[in-house]
Design an enzyme around this catalytic site. Sequence first.
Site, PDB file in Angstrom:
ATOM      1  N   CYS A 104      13.162  -1.535  16.201  1.00 62.44           N
ATOM      2  CA  CYS A 104      13.125  -0.702  17.630  1.00 62.44           C
ATOM      3  C   CYS A 104      14.321  -0.257  17.835  1.00 62.44           C
ATOM      4  O   CYS A 104      14.648  -0.948  18.172  1.00 62.44           O
ATOM      5  CB  CYS A 104      12.534  -0.105  18.502  1.00 62.44           C
ATOM      6  SG  CYS A 104      12.644   1.322  19.418  1.00 62.44           S
TER       7      CYS A 104
ATOM      8  N   ILE B  65     -20.066   8.489  -3.278  1.00 65.14           N
ATOM      9  CA  ILE B  65     -21.315   8.071  -4.461  1.00 65.14           C
ATOM     10  C   ILE B  65     -22.771   7.148  -4.224  1.00 65.14           C
ATOM     11  O   ILE B  65     -23.234   6.648  -5.988  1.00 65.14           O
ATOM     12  CB  ILE B  65     -20.292   7.525  -5.259  1.00 65.14           C
ATOM     13  CG1 ILE B  65     -19.819   5.879  -4.640  1.00 65.14           C
ATOM     14  CG2 ILE B  65     -18.887   7.820  -6.318  1.00 65.14           C
ATOM     15  CD1 ILE B  65     -18.717   5.165  -5.218  1.00 65.14           C
TER      16      ILE B  65
ATOM     17  N   HIS C 203      -7.219   8.490  12.034  1.00 64.41           N
ATOM     18  CA  HIS C 203      -6.805   6.905  11.967  1.00 64.41           C
ATOM     19  C   HIS C 203      -5.267   6.915  11.601  1.00 64.41           C
ATOM     20  O   HIS C 203      -4.071   5.744  11.014  1.00 64.41           O
ATOM     21  CB  HIS C 203      -6.602   6.070  11.215  1.00 64.41           C
ATOM     22  CG  HIS C 203      -8.642   6.023  11.530  1.00 64.41           C
ATOM     23  ND1 HIS C 203      -9.616   5.460  10.621  1.00 64.41           N
ATOM     24  CD2 HIS C 203      -9.664   6.215  13.121  1.00 64.41           C
ATOM     25  CE1 HIS C 203     -10.779   5.417  11.394  1.00 64.41           C
ATOM     26  NE2 HIS C 203     -10.676   5.119  12.822  1.00 64.41           N
TER      27      HIS C 203
ATOM     28  N   ARG D  81       1.339  -0.853  -0.169  1.00 67.88           N
ATOM     29  CA  ARG D  81       0.210   0.008  -0.271  1.00 67.88           C
ATOM     30  C   ARG D  81       1.393   1.337   0.198  1.00 67.88           C
ATOM     31  O   ARG D  81       0.409   2.912  -0.770  1.00 67.88           O
ATOM     32  CB  ARG D  81      -1.259   0.138   0.887  1.00 67.88           C
ATOM     33  CG  ARG D  81      -1.608  -0.516   1.039  1.00 67.88           C
ATOM     34  CD  ARG D  81      -2.933  -0.838   2.364  1.00 67.88           C
ATOM     35  NE  ARG D  81      -4.038   0.236   1.935  1.00 67.88           N
ATOM     36  CZ  ARG D  81      -3.925   0.165   4.049  1.00 67.88           C
ATOM     37  NH1 ARG D  81      -3.686  -0.111   5.024  1.00 67.88           N
ATOM     38  NH2 ARG D  81      -4.653   1.504   3.668  1.00 67.88           N
TER      39      ARG D  81
END
Length: 259
Positions: free
Chosen positions: A161, A228, A129, A70
């Site tokens: 980390c 829509i 978010h 993504r």
Amino acid sequence: MTEEMAQARRLVAQAGRIVVLTGAGISAESGVPTFRGAGGLWKSHRPEELATPEAFARDPQTVWEWYSWRRGLIAECAPNHGHLALARLALGDTPTTIVTQNVDGLHTRAAHEAAGDTDPSPALPVEVHGAIDRDKCSLCAVRTPGATSVDTSSHASLPRCATCNGMLRPDVVWFGEALEPEILSRAFQVARDADLCLVVGTSALVQPAASVPLATLQSGGTLIEVNIELTPLSAEAEVSLLGPSGELLPELLDAGPAP
Ligand code: BJW
Ligand code: ZN
């Protein structure tokens, strides 16, 4: 111009303070897939397999593969006419805050593009978010600036980390996780303070974000919806503008006298 559009333009012209709540639909015309509905991300991936802390604990490699895919897709996308019309609105004379459920950063890019050499901050969104292009530690929650490039070829090579060696994860809010309290209270405060809420491209199914427009209604304000298709909020809206936001928002918001 339709009668609905004329009425919506009058409501915008009369508003003293505006809050905008956006969802994945505003970025659809930029090429970012929505979650639900035709072509939505959840058609091919079950949310509980990917967008929960339990899924990450069980199979971080699959979750990272989905987010890397993504990130790559979003990096190729640009703000569309809808993002830009909202940014111009927020940079204009009527105090306006954009609250977004999206993690794609396209409102931020639109704010900079629309502001040019001026201050973009009035058009920067409240991102409830999180943001897909940042990482945070799944143990100590320290945030890392920018997205680590992730090699998803094996569990062992997933990013860790620097402070506690915990697994890094995208800095987004998954199902079952609390939204950042200060960010959430800011979103509800601007919604209560607004006399008009513009709800754009969200199925209005995911809580608590879906209740932001209700805060405007409860304090006596009005809703305009741009989508829509109809949603659970449509019955509460003074006007529902049905169609793609990249076309309808410039018609709704761009200069010209209200009819
Ligand atoms: C167009 C268009 C075009 C297309 N033009 N329009 C109360 C009741 C019931 C359940 C709950 C509740 N409170 C909490 C819950 C549980 C849960 C929830 O809401 N579940 C529901 C699904 C039932 N909520 C949570 O778990 C939240 N956490 C929480 O409440 O914690 C409480 C807690 C407190 C203290 C301690 C611990 C916990 C967290 C929710 C996190 C949501 N995360 C995601 C993933 C983000 C990361 C990522 O991107 O990977 O956020 S899920 C996903 O849905 C994403 C979105 O932001 C969010 C909303 O989706 P959105 O934006 O509405 O997109 P779509 O796809 O649904 O809709 C697109 C719309 O666009 C459609 O309407 C189209 O028609 C339209 N459209 N093209 C205009 N061109
Ligand atoms: Zn850590």
